[in-house]
Design a protein around this motif. Structure first.
Motif, PDB file in Angstrom:
ATOM      1  N   ALA A 239       0.770  -1.017   0.016  1.00  0.00           N
ATOM      2  CA  ALA A 239      -0.045  -0.403  -0.324  1.00  0.00           C
ATOM      3  C   ALA A 239       1.023   1.277   0.209  1.00  0.00           C
ATOM      4  O   ALA A 239       0.450   2.404  -0.536  1.00  0.00           O
ATOM      5  N   GLU A 240       1.810   0.833   0.532  1.00  0.00           N
ATOM      6  CA  GLU A 240       3.391   2.093   0.839  1.00  0.00           C
ATOM      7  C   GLU A 240       3.633   2.596  -0.556  1.00  0.00           C
ATOM      8  O   GLU A 240       3.713   3.857  -1.068  1.00  0.00           O
ATOM      9  N   LEU A 241       3.870   1.409  -1.515  1.00  0.00           N
ATOM     10  CA  LEU A 241       4.878   1.916  -2.575  1.00  0.00           C
ATOM     11  C   LEU A 241       3.365   2.505  -4.176  1.00  0.00           C
ATOM     12  O   LEU A 241       3.486   2.668  -4.114  1.00  0.00           O
ATOM     13  N   LEU A 242       1.906   1.552  -3.701  1.00  0.00           N
ATOM     14  CA  LEU A 242       1.025   1.939  -3.788  1.00  0.00           C
ATOM     15  C   LEU A 242       0.629   3.697  -3.918  1.00  0.00           C
ATOM     16  O   LEU A 242       0.203   4.171  -4.908  1.00  0.00           O
ATOM     17  N   LEU A 243       0.258   3.948  -2.964  1.00  0.00           N
ATOM     18  CA  LEU A 243      -0.063   5.558  -2.443  1.00  0.00           C
ATOM     19  C   LEU A 243       1.371   6.584  -2.726  1.00  0.00           C
ATOM     20  O   LEU A 243       0.861   7.549  -3.379  1.00  0.00           O
ATOM     21  N   ARG A 244       2.274   6.303  -2.638  1.00  0.00           N
ATOM     22  CA  ARG A 244       4.060   6.957  -3.535  1.00  0.00           C
ATOM     23  C   ARG A 244       4.089   6.758  -5.058  1.00  0.00           C
ATOM     24  O   ARG A 244       3.970   7.889  -5.793  1.00  0.00           O
ATOM     25  N   ALA A 245       3.451   5.796  -5.611  1.00  0.00           N
ATOM     26  CA  ALA A 245       2.596   6.055  -7.179  1.00  0.00           C
ATOM     27  C   ALA A 245       1.880   6.962  -7.356  1.00  0.00           C
ATOM     28  O   ALA A 245       2.054   7.507  -8.463  1.00  0.00           O
ATOM     29  N   GLU A 246       1.065   7.256  -6.309  1.00  0.00           N
ATOM     30  CA  GLU A 246      -0.238   8.063  -7.221  1.00  0.00           C
ATOM     31  C   GLU A 246      -0.301   9.660  -5.919  1.00  0.00           C
ATOM     32  O   GLU A 246      -0.612  10.520  -6.371  1.00  0.00           O
ATOM     33  N   GLY A 247       1.677   9.907  -6.261  1.00  0.00           N
ATOM     34  CA  GLY A 247       1.641  10.984  -5.383  1.00  0.00           C
ATOM     35  C   GLY A 247       1.323  11.287  -3.759  1.00  0.00           C
ATOM     36  O   GLY A 247       1.231  12.726  -3.534  1.00  0.00           O
ATOM     37  N   LEU A 248       1.607  10.282  -2.903  1.00  0.00           N
ATOM     38  CA  LEU A 248       0.444  10.444  -1.959  1.00  0.00           C
ATOM     39  C   LEU A 248       1.821   9.398  -0.903  1.00  0.00           C
ATOM     40  O   LEU A 248       2.217   8.850  -1.550  1.00  0.00           O
ATOM     41  N   SER A 249       1.632   9.825   0.796  1.00  0.00           N
ATOM     42  CA  SER A 249       2.408   9.782   1.462  1.00  0.00           C
ATOM     43  C   SER A 249       1.544   8.575   2.577  1.00  0.00           C
ATOM     44  O   SER A 249       2.345   7.317   2.824  1.00  0.00           O
ATOM     45  N   ARG A 250       0.308   9.389   2.501  1.00  0.00           N
ATOM     46  CA  ARG A 250      -0.453   8.336   3.123  1.00  0.00           C
ATOM     47  C   ARG A 250      -1.870   8.423   2.972  1.00  0.00           C
ATOM     48  O   ARG A 250      -2.124   9.493   1.919  1.00  0.00           O
ATOM     49  N   GLY A 251      -2.624   7.355   3.327  1.00  0.00           N
ATOM     50  CA  GLY A 251      -4.198   8.011   2.729  1.00  0.00           C
ATOM     51  C   GLY A 251      -5.165   6.589   3.050  1.00  0.00           C
ATOM     52  O   GLY A 251      -4.181   5.617   3.516  1.00  0.00           O
ATOM     53  N   ALA A 252      -5.754   6.374   2.623  1.00  0.00           N
ATOM     54  CA  ALA A 252      -7.199   5.420   1.945  1.00  0.00           C
ATOM     55  C   ALA A 252      -6.858   4.803   0.974  1.00  0.00           C
ATOM     56  O   ALA A 252      -6.477   5.209   0.568  1.00  0.00           O
ATOM     57  N   PHE A 253      -6.983   2.883   0.327  1.00  0.00           N
ATOM     58  CA  PHE A 253      -7.410   2.927   0.043  1.00  0.00           C
ATOM     59  C   PHE A 253      -8.423   1.895   0.036  1.00  0.00           C
ATOM     60  O   PHE A 253      -8.559   1.215   0.782  1.00  0.00           O
ATOM     61  N   THR A 254      -8.549   0.789  -1.466  1.00  0.00           N
ATOM     62  CA  THR A 254      -9.283  -0.469  -0.780  1.00  0.00           C
ATOM     63  C   THR A 254      -8.771  -2.035  -1.427  1.00  0.00           C
ATOM     64  O   THR A 254      -7.968  -1.443  -2.642  1.00  0.00           O
ATOM     65  N   VAL A 255      -9.153  -2.242  -0.996  1.00  0.00           N
ATOM     66  CA  VAL A 255      -8.732  -3.792  -1.354  1.00  0.00           C
ATOM     67  C   VAL A 255      -9.807  -4.574  -1.785  1.00  0.00           C
ATOM     68  O   VAL A 255     -10.854  -4.995  -0.872  1.00  0.00           O
ATOM     69  N   ARG A 256      -9.836  -5.721  -2.715  1.00  0.00           N
ATOM     70  CA  ARG A 256     -10.914  -6.611  -3.123  1.00  0.00           C
ATOM     71  C   ARG A 256     -10.873  -7.538  -2.671  1.00  0.00           C
ATOM     72  O   ARG A 256      -9.551  -8.389  -2.385  1.00  0.00           O
ATOM     73  N   LEU A 257     -12.082  -7.996  -2.082  1.00  0.00           N
ATOM     74  CA  LEU A 257     -11.501  -9.785  -1.361  1.00  0.00           C
ATOM     75  C   LEU A 257     -13.231 -10.727  -2.231  1.00  0.00           C
ATOM     76  O   LEU A 257     -12.606 -11.750  -1.562  1.00  0.00           O
TER      77      LEU A 257
END
Length: 520
Positions: A239-257
């Motif tokens: 998630a940290e790699l994902l948010l960094r790629a989106e230009g964010l350091s922290r934040g919310a994200f979703t996981v498909r279960l």
């Protein structure tokens, strides 16, 4: 020690076991590796059944030398056979997920206000009705207005299935990162306490020298799909790699279960010196529109690597894996054994034996055809003429006829054709019946004719000559004649929806006809 499944092998592991046996044959890996070793990336793509729908010269003229140089470097590092190995697949037969566009890499096109949308090196899979051969296509996606050859149903890069954050799944130079990214180092062994659930249970820290796996966050455990394990221990890092790629350091994200099930999580940390942790968020905390716009954790990072499960359960030995995958996981799991060397499996040349008239007769290949060795050729011709006139056949001739129509190797032939390995399927048929054999009516001939017809549909899709719309063809039943579907729908005006190709949408929504009913 591999766990014992009291109720049989789980469905998803059985599927991946068949996929690893037939989807990427050793001959493909060998040819693609040889081409890539000499710098022939286009030849490697051809060996792995990957179309190349891009022109480096046109990219240089349109987007500049820097973008073309980066793209050429990525193409030289691309291992198309490794990419096919890790492509998303669907149950129950393990085919490639149809109608999908995956991003492999992103390239910026400018700086500041003049910067346009980033370019994406993408790989696409055909729709379900045109998936014969299981071909992939490599292209450059230039933005929302990019026209896609063949009217692909989903030309935009998918947010859930993306490999630009997982270059080790297609980049030969970074394939060694697989063990650390998939959690093989320090990950607990698969010890299912209930055969109806294959989610890895936490292992005590002292057992096998591995630390315990972190528990699922609150609110996620009850939503987890119990048919496939989740790599929860890697979610925070991914998630940290994902948010960094989106230009964010922290934040919310979703996981498909699972189907219509997802979890909303937040990556939090007091400051940059602390390891980030996950905090579950209820779906009522954020509006539905904001949740839909949140970054999605890639499917590759969500679930446990299939090869890791197969190795731990003993369903696939290391030498049956892709050489780059086996080399990366061998050091992490400390698997002993020789290095994997791909190569064809030699078939047994022992003749079949049939009880014929109280004797044991042999049936073997002679002069390119399957024949009864212990019968005189003149006698065989007389017996075949007698059968043509309606008489009873010799047991040897009945055995030969049964092998031609419905051989024991038919499931292997069917699996190879399903995954596009026509060469391997024909090799099995020739090894069984001989290269000069004439196919007779039966399941074997029906399978080969069906594969040929589906290859015609794929050729029509690639050339853009298909009369079936993406929405109609994608839902066609397997084995149904797609041309009949097109003729049945031709009498009705097609409805414009999100699956309608852009040229067709413009044509149907244009107002170029004269309004003759208006008063002068």
């Amino acid at each position: 020690m591999a766990p014992h499944f009291a109720n049989g092998i789980p469905a998803h592991l059985s599927m991946w076991q068949r996929v690893r046996a037939y989807a990427v044959p050793p001959s493909m890996i060998e040819k693609a590796t040889a081409r890539r070793a000499v710098g022939d990336w286009a030849g490697a793509c051809a060996a792995a059944r990957v179309y190349v729908d891009l022109d480096l010269r046109a990219v240089r003229l349109r987007h500049g030398t820097e973008v073309a140089t980066r793209l050429r470097a990525d193409l030289r590092r691309l291992a198309p056979d490794l990419l096919r190995w890790h492509m998303p697949r669907i149950a129950p037969d393990g085919r490639l997920r149809p109608g999908l566009t995956l991003s492999l890499a992103r390239y910026g096109t400018g700086q500041g206000s003049s910067a346009g949308p980033p370019l994406h090196l993408v790989v696409r899979t055909p729709p379900a009705w045109a998936d014969a051969g299981q071909h992939l296509s490599l292209a450059l996606w230039e933005g929302p207005r990019d026209a896609v050859r063949g009217h692909h149903p989903h030309p935009h890069p998918d947010r859930r299935f993306r490999l630009d954050l997982h270059r080790h799944l297609w980049d030969a130079d970074r394939s060694g990162e697989l063990a650390s990214r998939c959690g093989a180092r320090g990950a607990p062994a698969l010890t299912p306490s209930d055969q109806s659930s294959v989610i890895p249970q936490p292992v005590p820290p002292g057992e096998a020298g591995r630390p315990a796996e972190p528990a699922l966050p609150d609110g996620v455990a009850r939503l987890a799909d119990h048919n496939t394990p989740f790599a929860v221990g890697n979610w925070a890092v991914e998630a940290e790699l994902l948010l960094r790629a989106e230009g964010l350091s922290r934040g919310a994200f979703t996981v498909r279960l699972g189907a219509r099930r997802r979890a909303v999580l937040e990556l939090v940390a007091p400051d940059d010196r602390h390891v980030p942790a996950l905090r579950p968020l209820g779906e009522d905390v954020l509006p539905a529109q904001e949740i839909a716009a949140l970054p999605v954790l890639p499917e590759t990072a969500t679930r446990v690597l299939a090869d890791l499960e197969l190795l731990r359960t003993g369903l696939v030995p290391p030498e049956r894996l892709h050489p780059l995958v086996a080399a990366a996981l061998r050091a992490a799991l400390e698997v002993a054994g020789p290095a994997p060397v791909p190569g064809p499996v030699s078939a047994s040349s022992d003749p079949h034996r049939v009880e014929c008239r109280g004797e044991s007769h042999r049936i073997a290949l002679r002069d390119g055809v399957l024949t009864a060795v212990d019968h005189d050729p003149a006698q065989l011709r007389r017996e075949e003429l007698l059968v043509a006139l309606g008489g009873p056949a010799l047991p040897c001739l009945r055995a030969i006829d049964a092998v031609h129509r419905d051989p024991e190797a038919l499931p292997a032939v069917r699996e190879r054709l399903r995954h596009g390995d026509v060469t391997g399927a024909l090799a099995v048929v020739e090894g069984l019946l001989g290269p000069a054999a004439v196919l007779r009516d039966g399941p074997l001939r029906d399978e080969l004719e069906s594969a040929t017809a589906r290859r015609v549909d794929h050729g029509l899709f690639r050339s853009g000559l298909s009369t079936v719309r993406s929405g109609i063809g994608a839902g066609a039943v397997e084995g149904e004649n797609t041309s009949d579907v097109g003729r049945a729908k031709a009498s009705r005006r097609p409805r414009i929806d999100r699956l309608t190709p852009v040229p067709v949408r413009r044509k149907l929504s244009s107002r170029s006809r004269p309004r003759t009913g208006l008063a002068c």
